[in-house]
Design a protein around this motif. Structure first.
Motif, PDB file in Angstrom:
ATOM      1  N   HIS A   1      77.047  21.725  26.705  1.00 49.13           N
ATOM      2  CA  HIS A   1      77.519  21.289  28.018  1.00 49.13           C
ATOM      3  C   HIS A   1      77.862  19.801  28.027  1.00 49.13           C
ATOM      4  O   HIS A   1      78.782  19.381  28.716  1.00 49.13           O
ATOM      5  CB  HIS A   1      76.532  21.657  29.130  1.00 49.13           C
ATOM      6  CG  HIS A   1      75.191  21.034  29.045  1.00 49.13           C
ATOM      7  ND1 HIS A   1      74.333  21.202  27.975  1.00 49.13           N
ATOM      8  CD2 HIS A   1      74.533  20.237  29.921  1.00 49.13           C
ATOM      9  CE1 HIS A   1      73.208  20.545  28.196  1.00 49.13           C
ATOM     10  NE2 HIS A   1      73.316  19.942  29.378  1.00 49.13           N
ATOM     11  N   VAL A   2      77.182  19.014  27.217  1.00 46.38           N
ATOM     12  CA  VAL A   2      77.494  17.588  27.107  1.00 46.38           C
ATOM     13  C   VAL A   2      78.800  17.415  26.322  1.00 46.38           C
ATOM     14  O   VAL A   2      79.643  16.590  26.681  1.00 46.38           O
ATOM     15  CB  VAL A   2      76.326  16.818  26.460  1.00 46.38           C
ATOM     16  CG1 VAL A   2      76.660  15.347  26.294  1.00 46.38           C
ATOM     17  CG2 VAL A   2      75.048  16.996  27.278  1.00 46.38           C
ATOM     18  N   ILE A   3      78.979  18.215  25.284  1.00 45.81           N
ATOM     19  CA  ILE A   3      80.227  18.160  24.520  1.00 45.81           C
ATOM     20  C   ILE A   3      81.414  18.526  25.412  1.00 45.81           C
ATOM     21  O   ILE A   3      82.455  17.877  25.372  1.00 45.81           O
ATOM     22  CB  ILE A   3      80.150  19.077  23.284  1.00 45.81           C
ATOM     23  CG1 ILE A   3      79.088  18.546  22.310  1.00 45.81           C
ATOM     24  CG2 ILE A   3      81.512  19.203  22.607  1.00 45.81           C
ATOM     25  CD1 ILE A   3      78.754  19.478  21.173  1.00 45.81           C
ATOM     26  N   LEU A   4      81.243  19.547  26.240  1.00 44.85           N
ATOM     27  CA  LEU A   4      82.310  19.921  27.168  1.00 44.85           C
ATOM     28  C   LEU A   4      82.626  18.789  28.137  1.00 44.85           C
ATOM     29  O   LEU A   4      83.791  18.577  28.494  1.00 44.85           O
ATOM     30  CB  LEU A   4      81.937  21.186  27.936  1.00 44.85           C
ATOM     31  CG  LEU A   4      82.033  22.483  27.151  1.00 44.85           C
ATOM     32  CD1 LEU A   4      81.479  23.642  27.963  1.00 44.85           C
ATOM     33  CD2 LEU A   4      83.464  22.753  26.732  1.00 44.85           C
ATOM     34  N   PHE A   5      81.617  18.064  28.557  1.00 44.79           N
ATOM     35  CA  PHE A   5      81.845  16.905  29.424  1.00 44.79           C
ATOM     36  C   PHE A   5      82.707  15.869  28.698  1.00 44.79           C
ATOM     37  O   PHE A   5      83.650  15.322  29.270  1.00 44.79           O
ATOM     38  CB  PHE A   5      80.503  16.310  29.857  1.00 44.79           C
ATOM     39  CG  PHE A   5      80.622  15.005  30.577  1.00 44.79           C
ATOM     40  CD1 PHE A   5      81.231  14.919  31.818  1.00 44.79           C
ATOM     41  CD2 PHE A   5      80.118  13.841  30.012  1.00 44.79           C
ATOM     42  CE1 PHE A   5      81.348  13.707  32.488  1.00 44.79           C
ATOM     43  CE2 PHE A   5      80.215  12.630  30.672  1.00 44.79           C
ATOM     44  CZ  PHE A   5      80.826  12.555  31.905  1.00 44.79           C
ATOM     45  N   TYR A   6      82.431  15.607  27.424  1.00 40.34           N
ATOM     46  CA  TYR A   6      83.257  14.676  26.646  1.00 40.34           C
ATOM     47  C   TYR A   6      84.695  15.190  26.544  1.00 40.34           C
ATOM     48  O   TYR A   6      85.648  14.412  26.603  1.00 40.34           O
ATOM     49  CB  TYR A   6      82.710  14.479  25.231  1.00 40.34           C
ATOM     50  CG  TYR A   6      81.346  13.860  25.146  1.00 40.34           C
ATOM     51  CD1 TYR A   6      80.896  12.928  26.078  1.00 40.34           C
ATOM     52  CD2 TYR A   6      80.482  14.198  24.114  1.00 40.34           C
ATOM     53  CE1 TYR A   6      79.634  12.369  25.983  1.00 40.34           C
ATOM     54  CE2 TYR A   6      79.225  13.639  24.008  1.00 40.34           C
ATOM     55  CZ  TYR A   6      78.806  12.728  24.943  1.00 40.34           C
ATOM     56  OH  TYR A   6      77.563  12.181  24.837  1.00 40.34           O
ATOM     57  N   VAL A   7      84.835  16.503  26.375  1.00 39.59           N
ATOM     58  CA  VAL A   7      86.173  17.092  26.308  1.00 39.59           C
ATOM     59  C   VAL A   7      86.909  16.857  27.624  1.00 39.59           C
ATOM     60  O   VAL A   7      88.084  16.479  27.626  1.00 39.59           O
ATOM     61  CB  VAL A   7      86.091  18.599  25.972  1.00 39.59           C
ATOM     62  CG1 VAL A   7      87.428  19.289  26.174  1.00 39.59           C
ATOM     63  CG2 VAL A   7      85.601  18.802  24.546  1.00 39.59           C
ATOM     64  N   MET A   8      86.224  17.064  28.742  1.00 35.11           N
ATOM     65  CA  MET A   8      86.853  16.837  30.045  1.00 35.11           C
ATOM     66  C   MET A   8      87.272  15.386  30.210  1.00 35.11           C
ATOM     67  O   MET A   8      88.356  15.101  30.715  1.00 35.11           O
ATOM     68  CB  MET A   8      85.906  17.241  31.173  1.00 35.11           C
ATOM     69  CG  MET A   8      85.781  18.710  31.338  1.00 35.11           C
ATOM     70  SD  MET A   8      84.675  19.065  32.712  1.00 35.11           S
ATOM     71  CE  MET A   8      84.620  20.839  32.598  1.00 35.11           C
TER      72      MET A   8
END
Length: 152
Positions: free
Chosen positions: A128-135
């Protein structure tokens, strides 16, 4: 989850979800659309495996979106301290351990580098933190977009 359920799940993942669809960075104007298309593709891929993978994915995505909304609303000087607030639920820790490398492999190089740099500092980011970086990298409203608007 029992060991039998986990064993079945890992076999299903190996058969039906060897890799996530790739997310390639194009020009800044097309990144939000690319992110949206990628999200749909990953949703479909996660659904093909069956429970609990789609539930894990939806939780990760919702946590990343919540953090991203806080990121957009924050002053630029406070943005770098913003991350998803919740920790990975214990029930999904094993799933996240399996899926995180697949997710990271699909990410743009800038996100991979960021995650690797944090890992060198003993800070391991869950999906979920990686997805935040992607966003932050792909969605509108990021600091890079604001800088490009300032220079116009």
């Amino acid at each position: 989850m029992s060991h039998q359920v986990l064993a079945t799940l890992i076999k299903t993942i190996q058969i039906y979800l060897k890799d996530f669809p790739k997310l390639a960075l194009g020009d800044a104007a097309s990144r939000p659309a690319q992110l949206g298309n990628w999200k749909v593709q990953v949703n479909l891929a996660a659904t093909s495996v069956g429970p609990p993978i789609p539930d894990w994915w939806q939780w990760c995505w919702s946590q990343a979106e919540e953090a991203y909304q806080r990121y957009l609303g924050a002053a630029i000087r406070h943005r770098e301290s913003i991350r998803p607030l919740d920790s990975m639920p214990g029930v999904w820790e094993q799933i996240d351990a399996w899926m995180r490398p697949k997710l990271l492999e699909t990410c743009p190089p800038t996100v991979k580098e960021w995650v690797h740099q944090r890992a060198k500092q003993q800070q391991v980011d869950n999906s979920h933190v990686i997805l935040f970086y992607v966003m932050k990298t792909c969605a509108p409203g990021g600091a890079e977009e604001k800088l490009s608007l300032i220079h116009i």
